[in-house]
Write a protein that holds these residues in place. Structure first.
Motif, PDB file in Angstrom:
ATOM      1  N   LEU A   6       0.834  -1.209   0.000  1.00  0.00           N
ATOM      2  CA  LEU A   6       0.000   0.000   0.000  1.00  0.00           C
ATOM      3  C   LEU A   6       0.873   1.265   0.000  1.00  0.00           C
ATOM      4  O   LEU A   6       0.550   2.262  -0.650  1.00  0.00           O
ATOM      5  CB  LEU A   6      -0.942  -0.005   1.206  1.00  0.00           C
ATOM      6  CG  LEU A   6      -1.879   1.188   1.299  1.00  0.00           C
ATOM      7  CD1 LEU A   6      -2.779   1.295   0.069  1.00  0.00           C
ATOM      8  CD2 LEU A   6      -2.739   1.109   2.554  1.00  0.00           C
ATOM      9  N   VAL A  50       1.566   2.178  -3.457  1.00  0.00           N
ATOM     10  CA  VAL A  50       0.380   2.718  -4.138  1.00  0.00           C
ATOM     11  C   VAL A  50       0.226   4.206  -3.783  1.00  0.00           C
ATOM     12  O   VAL A  50      -0.007   5.063  -4.641  1.00  0.00           O
ATOM     13  CB  VAL A  50      -0.903   1.947  -3.710  1.00  0.00           C
ATOM     14  CG1 VAL A  50      -2.142   2.551  -4.347  1.00  0.00           C
ATOM     15  CG2 VAL A  50      -0.784   0.470  -4.071  1.00  0.00           C
ATOM     16  N   ILE A  51       0.382   4.506  -2.506  1.00  0.00           N
ATOM     17  CA  ILE A  51       0.232   5.894  -2.052  1.00  0.00           C
ATOM     18  C   ILE A  51       1.369   6.758  -2.617  1.00  0.00           C
ATOM     19  O   ILE A  51       1.150   7.876  -3.095  1.00  0.00           O
ATOM     20  CB  ILE A  51       0.197   5.962  -0.505  1.00  0.00           C
ATOM     21  CG1 ILE A  51      -1.027   5.196   0.021  1.00  0.00           C
ATOM     22  CG2 ILE A  51       0.172   7.408  -0.021  1.00  0.00           C
ATOM     23  CD1 ILE A  51      -1.099   5.082   1.546  1.00  0.00           C
ATOM     24  N   GLU A  92       0.726   7.789  -6.091  1.00  0.00           N
ATOM     25  CA  GLU A  92      -0.278   8.862  -6.207  1.00  0.00           C
ATOM     26  C   GLU A  92       0.349  10.226  -5.855  1.00  0.00           C
ATOM     27  O   GLU A  92       0.071  11.228  -6.497  1.00  0.00           O
ATOM     28  CB  GLU A  92      -1.485   8.560  -5.311  1.00  0.00           C
ATOM     29  CG  GLU A  92      -2.642   9.503  -5.591  1.00  0.00           C
ATOM     30  CD  GLU A  92      -3.969   9.027  -5.021  1.00  0.00           C
ATOM     31  OE1 GLU A  92      -4.270   7.812  -5.087  1.00  0.00           O
ATOM     32  OE2 GLU A  92      -4.708   9.884  -4.513  1.00  0.00           O
ATOM     33  N   ARG A 115      -7.210  11.842   2.274  1.00  0.00           N
ATOM     34  CA  ARG A 115      -7.008  10.870   1.193  1.00  0.00           C
ATOM     35  C   ARG A 115      -6.031   9.778   1.641  1.00  0.00           C
ATOM     36  O   ARG A 115      -6.231   8.592   1.380  1.00  0.00           O
ATOM     37  CB  ARG A 115      -6.481  11.609  -0.050  1.00  0.00           C
ATOM     38  CG  ARG A 115      -6.061  10.731  -1.192  1.00  0.00           C
ATOM     39  CD  ARG A 115      -7.240  10.035  -1.851  1.00  0.00           C
ATOM     40  NE  ARG A 115      -6.797   9.103  -2.882  1.00  0.00           N
ATOM     41  CZ  ARG A 115      -7.442   7.985  -3.204  1.00  0.00           C
ATOM     42  NH1 ARG A 115      -8.561   7.657  -2.609  1.00  0.00           N
ATOM     43  NH2 ARG A 115      -6.978   7.211  -4.146  1.00  0.00           N
ATOM     44  N   GLU A 134      -7.912   7.608   4.095  1.00  0.00           N
ATOM     45  CA  GLU A 134      -8.904   6.780   3.389  1.00  0.00           C
ATOM     46  C   GLU A 134      -8.213   5.537   2.806  1.00  0.00           C
ATOM     47  O   GLU A 134      -8.703   4.422   2.945  1.00  0.00           O
ATOM     48  CB  GLU A 134      -9.561   7.618   2.273  1.00  0.00           C
ATOM     49  CG  GLU A 134     -10.526   6.879   1.357  1.00  0.00           C
ATOM     50  CD  GLU A 134     -11.855   6.527   2.022  1.00  0.00           C
ATOM     51  OE1 GLU A 134     -12.311   7.306   2.882  1.00  0.00           O
ATOM     52  OE2 GLU A 134     -12.423   5.473   1.684  1.00  0.00           O
ATOM     53  N   MET A 135      -7.062   5.763   2.160  1.00  0.00           N
ATOM     54  CA  MET A 135      -6.363   4.614   1.564  1.00  0.00           C
ATOM     55  C   MET A 135      -5.788   3.703   2.657  1.00  0.00           C
ATOM     56  O   MET A 135      -5.859   2.479   2.561  1.00  0.00           O
ATOM     57  CB  MET A 135      -5.269   5.077   0.621  1.00  0.00           C
ATOM     58  CG  MET A 135      -5.858   5.563  -0.706  1.00  0.00           C
ATOM     59  SD  MET A 135      -4.627   5.588  -2.011  1.00  0.00           S
ATOM     60  CE  MET A 135      -3.833   7.123  -1.650  1.00  0.00           C
ATOM     61  N   TYR A 140      -9.046   2.063   4.213  1.00  0.00           N
ATOM     62  CA  TYR A 140     -10.127   1.464   3.408  1.00  0.00           C
ATOM     63  C   TYR A 140      -9.760   1.239   1.943  1.00  0.00           C
ATOM     64  O   TYR A 140     -10.655   1.082   1.111  1.00  0.00           O
ATOM     65  CB  TYR A 140     -11.392   2.350   3.503  1.00  0.00           C
ATOM     66  CG  TYR A 140     -11.794   2.646   4.922  1.00  0.00           C
ATOM     67  CD1 TYR A 140     -12.236   1.622   5.756  1.00  0.00           C
ATOM     68  CD2 TYR A 140     -11.701   3.938   5.442  1.00  0.00           C
ATOM     69  CE1 TYR A 140     -12.587   1.880   7.068  1.00  0.00           C
ATOM     70  CE2 TYR A 140     -12.050   4.205   6.756  1.00  0.00           C
ATOM     71  CZ  TYR A 140     -12.491   3.175   7.566  1.00  0.00           C
ATOM     72  OH  TYR A 140     -12.825   3.432   8.862  1.00  0.00           O
ATOM     73  N   HIS A 141      -8.486   1.200   1.597  1.00  0.00           N
ATOM     74  CA  HIS A 141      -8.120   0.818   0.230  1.00  0.00           C
ATOM     75  C   HIS A 141      -8.786  -0.542  -0.039  1.00  0.00           C
ATOM     76  O   HIS A 141      -8.757  -1.438   0.824  1.00  0.00           O
ATOM     77  CB  HIS A 141      -6.597   0.710   0.097  1.00  0.00           C
ATOM     78  CG  HIS A 141      -6.161   0.302  -1.278  1.00  0.00           C
ATOM     79  ND1 HIS A 141      -6.198  -1.011  -1.717  1.00  0.00           N
ATOM     80  CD2 HIS A 141      -5.697   1.023  -2.325  1.00  0.00           C
ATOM     81  CE1 HIS A 141      -5.770  -1.076  -2.969  1.00  0.00           C
ATOM     82  NE2 HIS A 141      -5.466   0.148  -3.357  1.00  0.00           N
ATOM     83  N   GLY A 171      -6.233  -1.972   2.527  1.00  0.00           N
ATOM     84  CA  GLY A 171      -6.483  -1.085   3.665  1.00  0.00           C
ATOM     85  C   GLY A 171      -6.514  -1.842   4.984  1.00  0.00           C
ATOM     86  O   GLY A 171      -6.690  -3.066   5.028  1.00  0.00           O
ATOM     87  N   GLY A 188      -1.898   1.015   6.232  1.00  0.00           N
ATOM     88  CA  GLY A 188      -2.553  -0.267   5.984  1.00  0.00           C
ATOM     89  C   GLY A 188      -2.291  -1.289   7.078  1.00  0.00           C
ATOM     90  O   GLY A 188      -2.995  -2.286   7.179  1.00  0.00           O
TER      91      GLY A 188
END
Ligand SMILES: C[S@@+](CC[C@H](N)C(=O)[O-])C[C@H]1O[C@@H](n2cnc3c(N)ncnc32)[C@H](O)[C@@H]1O
Length: 321
Positions: free
Chosen positions: A3, A6-7, A10, A21, A24-25, A28-29, A33, A240
């Motif tokens: 994760l 991934v972040i 972004e 944001r 949230e990831m 709850y990704h 998440g 995460g």
């Protein structure tokens, strides 16, 4: 892929992320998440216990209060309990055991809101503190936003020049940070539009606007990470893999509730709420058990709910007539 990667991607493509944001990831990704990645956050093997997991005493007392409210509506047949953030459903199980004929609708992250209006109770136990927040700071009389960037493989806080209009925030000191949560306000608006008649029961840890503003208590806001039953203020670590929470600003919830057409009752401690819930039968329903050993266990749970968590957690009741 991790994760964190991934972040990081972004951030590389869009620049520093609003903390909401990032949170949230982190929580709850869809697949990685904290709450959605298949791990077990609750209990001994997890990272924390909720009130509800000190079962069944908590659920029984909440159920008794809900039943009392149902009596006030004339024992209405069509009594719905909408539980937001039901988690493992322990409280819901006790509510249905006490009131088998009610409709219980658990709503978890990603579930749709019910479409039809309801009469009954919207139950929110440790739901609001799990909603993603943004972070702002009072600077030169304005509000500026803190976002999440990255440097040398780590996530870092970055103060942006972005000015945010933040009505209703407390008068905090220069350089002090605070969280804001549009999702909490949206949730209250939704509740106000769905609930035709009944109550909203919010149980969470949090403070009033004035308490949150006290510099000595929360100079950098109230964000906290939890892992293996230990609290850690570095909420950017290991997204995460850790829970992240922020104290609920009950004054902001109260304002939103009034705008949504709800009556707001005075904020109380969990202790005061549970004492009232069990007072009619002197806790005999909550403490009922088949063996002496089990009764002792239940009494210990009650003590912990009243004395340990009872002072920290607050209860906000709202009503639609
Ligand atoms: C701290 S847990 C509390 C669970 C349970 N109420 C308890 O007390 O054991 C917060 C819960 O809220 C859920 N949640 C977060 N955002 C949500 C949303 N937008 N709608 C519904 N549930 C949500 C999370 O998935 C998680 O199960």
């Amino acid at each position: 892929m991790e994760l964190a990667e991934v972040i990081a991607r972004e951030i590389r493509s869009s620049g520093p992320l609003p903390f909401g944001r990032f949170m949230e990831m982190a929580l709850y990704h869809p697949t990685l998440g904290y709450y959605t990645g298949g791990r077990q956050p609750f209990g001994k093997e997890g990272d924390f216990y909720t009130n509800a997991q000190l079962q069944p005493v908590f659920g029984r007392l909440v159920a008794q209060q809900l039943d009392r409210w149902r009596q006030q509506l004339g024992g209405s047949d069509r009594f719905t309990v909408l539980e937001l953030g039901a988690g493992r459903g322990e409280t819901g199980a006790e509510v249905r055991r006490c009131m088998p004929d009610i409709e219980w609708i658990p709503k978890e992250h990603g579930d749709r809101w019910p479409r039809r209006p309801m009469t009954g109770v919207v139950l929110c136990n440790e739901f609001f503190d799990a909603l993603p927040v943004d972070v702002v700071e009072r600077r030169d009389g304005n509000w500026v936003e803190w976002r999440v960037g990255q440097s040398r493989g780590r996530f870092t806080w970055e103060r942006t020049g972005t000015r945010r209009d933040r009505q209703g925030l407390p008068r905090i000191g220069e350089g002090q940070r605070i969280e804001t949560c549009d999702r909490q306000i949206e949730a209250i608006q939704r509740i106000g539009s769905i609930l035709e008649r009944g109550w909203v029961l919010v149980i969470d840890y949090g403070y009033t606007r004035d308490e949150l503003a006290r510099r000595e208590r929360f100079p950098e806001g109230s964000l906290m990470g939890y892992s293996a039953h230990r609290a850690d203020p570095d909420v950017l670590l290991e997204p995460g893999r850790r829970d992240i929470t922020a104290h609920v600003n009950f004054s902001a919830l109260e304002d939103a509730a009034r705008s949504a057409g709800l009556d707001v009752l005075p904020l109380r401690t969990q202790q005061a709420f549970l004492l009232e819930a069990g007072e009619d039968d002197e806790f005999s329903y909550a403490l009922a058990a088949g063996t002496r050993h089990r009764r002792t266990e239940l009494r210990m749970q009650l003590k912990s709910l009243l004395l340990g968590l009872g002072e920290t957690f607050r209860v906000l009741v709202m009503r639609k007539r």
